[in-house]
Scaffold this motif. Structure first.
Motif, PDB file in Angstrom:
ATOM      1  N   ALA A 157      -0.955   2.729 -10.660  1.00 42.13           N
ATOM      2  CA  ALA A 157      -1.209   3.637 -10.599  1.00 42.13           C
ATOM      3  C   ALA A 157      -1.865   4.924  -9.950  1.00 42.13           C
ATOM      4  O   ALA A 157      -1.132   5.855  -9.670  1.00 42.13           O
ATOM      5  CB  ALA A 157      -2.593   3.754 -11.274  1.00 42.13           C
ATOM      6  N   THR A 158      -1.997   3.973  -8.468  1.00 40.67           N
ATOM      7  CA  THR A 158      -1.959   4.261  -7.060  1.00 40.67           C
ATOM      8  C   THR A 158      -0.799   5.185  -6.467  1.00 40.67           C
ATOM      9  O   THR A 158      -0.752   6.090  -5.948  1.00 40.67           O
ATOM     10  CB  THR A 158      -2.525   2.702  -6.365  1.00 40.67           C
ATOM     11  OG1 THR A 158      -1.627   2.301  -6.353  1.00 40.67           O
ATOM     12  CG2 THR A 158      -4.024   2.507  -6.252  1.00 40.67           C
ATOM     13  N   TRP A 159       0.632   4.477  -6.596  1.00 42.52           N
ATOM     14  CA  TRP A 159       1.485   4.604  -6.372  1.00 42.52           C
ATOM     15  C   TRP A 159       2.329   5.708  -7.141  1.00 42.52           C
ATOM     16  O   TRP A 159       2.406   6.826  -7.048  1.00 42.52           O
ATOM     17  CB  TRP A 159       2.613   3.628  -6.429  1.00 42.52           C
ATOM     18  CG  TRP A 159       3.052   3.072  -5.818  1.00 42.52           C
ATOM     19  CD1 TRP A 159       1.921   1.912  -5.158  1.00 42.52           C
ATOM     20  CD2 TRP A 159       4.113   2.842  -4.413  1.00 42.52           C
ATOM     21  NE1 TRP A 159       2.824   1.098  -3.731  1.00 42.52           N
ATOM     22  CE2 TRP A 159       4.347   2.059  -3.254  1.00 42.52           C
ATOM     23  CE3 TRP A 159       4.543   4.153  -3.922  1.00 42.52           C
ATOM     24  CZ2 TRP A 159       4.296   2.009  -2.005  1.00 42.52           C
ATOM     25  CZ3 TRP A 159       5.612   4.135  -2.880  1.00 42.52           C
ATOM     26  CH2 TRP A 159       4.762   3.278  -2.254  1.00 42.52           C
ATOM     27  N   ALA A 174      -0.304   8.190  -9.069  1.00 43.75           N
ATOM     28  CA  ALA A 174      -0.841   9.502  -8.909  1.00 43.75           C
ATOM     29  C   ALA A 174      -0.280   9.852  -7.223  1.00 43.75           C
ATOM     30  O   ALA A 174      -0.401  10.610  -7.033  1.00 43.75           O
ATOM     31  CB  ALA A 174      -2.419   8.666  -8.420  1.00 43.75           C
ATOM     32  N   ALA A 175       0.390   8.863  -6.148  1.00 46.32           N
ATOM     33  CA  ALA A 175       0.606   9.417  -4.922  1.00 46.32           C
ATOM     34  C   ALA A 175       2.206  10.053  -4.931  1.00 46.32           C
ATOM     35  O   ALA A 175       1.579  10.907  -4.202  1.00 46.32           O
ATOM     36  CB  ALA A 175       0.897   8.753  -3.882  1.00 46.32           C
ATOM     37  N   PRO A 203       0.780  -1.360   0.001  1.00 43.30           N
ATOM     38  CA  PRO A 203      -0.162   0.258   0.308  1.00 43.30           C
ATOM     39  C   PRO A 203       0.762   1.375  -0.008  1.00 43.30           C
ATOM     40  O   PRO A 203       1.745   1.148   0.534  1.00 43.30           O
ATOM     41  CB  PRO A 203      -0.971   0.171   1.247  1.00 43.30           C
ATOM     42  CG  PRO A 203      -0.575  -1.619   1.254  1.00 43.30           C
ATOM     43  CD  PRO A 203       0.783  -1.863   1.170  1.00 43.30           C
ATOM     44  N   VAL A 204      -0.063   2.251  -0.329  1.00 41.59           N
ATOM     45  CA  VAL A 204       1.372   3.332  -0.876  1.00 41.59           C
ATOM     46  C   VAL A 204       1.179   4.336   0.703  1.00 41.59           C
ATOM     47  O   VAL A 204       0.228   4.431   1.321  1.00 41.59           O
ATOM     48  CB  VAL A 204       0.307   4.092  -1.712  1.00 41.59           C
ATOM     49  CG1 VAL A 204       1.189   6.180  -1.639  1.00 41.59           C
ATOM     50  CG2 VAL A 204       0.376   4.319  -3.050  1.00 41.59           C
TER      51      VAL A 204
END
Length: 213
Positions: free
Chosen positions: A139-141, A143-144, A108-109
């Motif tokens: 994508a989640t990483w 964006a963060a 998880p980020v």
């Protein structure tokens, strides 16, 4: 720093693993690499070997397996990030870097701005200097990391150092007016072909960047 390493070298095998990753990071930040320092090489070898699958028959010291579902001694995220950052600097452990970053991006980020800032630099290195590894943040990483980099850039732009630098550059412009040299400094500009990194100040006309630290 080299004097500290000389004192610690006899204890390389028993230094706590949390400290091993910190020392690897510090060595990279000071330009001390496994190729020019025996102690740093010992630390890197120890960190990598401790991450190998038990009984997997792996004999290549430059390869590690870090899969969360394989019963491995997984490192804390901050430890993995420190070592990934360092291995980007060292550039001599591509297989280790690939496996460690893949492990990081499977987690998880984090919320830590410091960890995200380090991983922003790691992702840049993976994109620009280690493209052959074919590792990209999901994508989640992505964006963060992008958001963290923007926040960091915006917050730094409001500091006294940033303001004082702008005034200094303005004064220098007046001094160079008679020479015919002109500067047109832009603030917080994405630079490079990939536009991954942001320069605090960029003069397109003279192709100059000024980065504050």
């Amino acid at each position: 720093m080299l004097q500290v390493f000389r004192v610690l070298e006899p204890e390389a095998a028993i230094i706590p693993m949390a400290s091993v990753s910190e020392l690897i990071f510090v060595s990279a930040a000071h330009g001390i690499t496994p190729t020019n320092n025996k102690f740093v090489k010992q630390l890197c070898d120890r960190y990598v070997s401790m991450n190998k699958n038990r009984g997997d028959g792996e004999s290549d010291p430059n390869k590690i397996s870090i899969k969360g579902d394989k019963g491995i001694d997984s490192r804390p995220l901050n430890s993995l990030i420190d070592v990934a950052w360092a291995f980007c600097v060292f550039k001599d452990r591509p297989h280790d870097l690939k496996n460690i970053t893949e492990r990081i991006f499977s987690l998880p980020v984090p919320r830590s701005r410091l960890m995200l800032a380090k991983m922003w630099e790691v992702s840049g290195a993976l994109k620009l200097e280690q493209a052959e590894l074919k590792v990209a943040p999901p994508a989640t990483w992505e964006a963060a990391l992008t958001e963290a980099a923007k926040i960091e850039s915006d917050s730094f732009g409001s500091t006294n150092l940033f303001s004082e630098t702008m005034m200094t550059l303005d004064k220098l412009q007046h001094k160079f007016t008679k020479t015919g040299i002109t500067f047109e400094w832009e603030q917080n500009v994405a630079v490079g072909k990939s536009k991954h990194y942001t320069a605090n100040f960029y003069d397109k006309q003279n192709n100059m960047t000024l980065e504050l630290d």
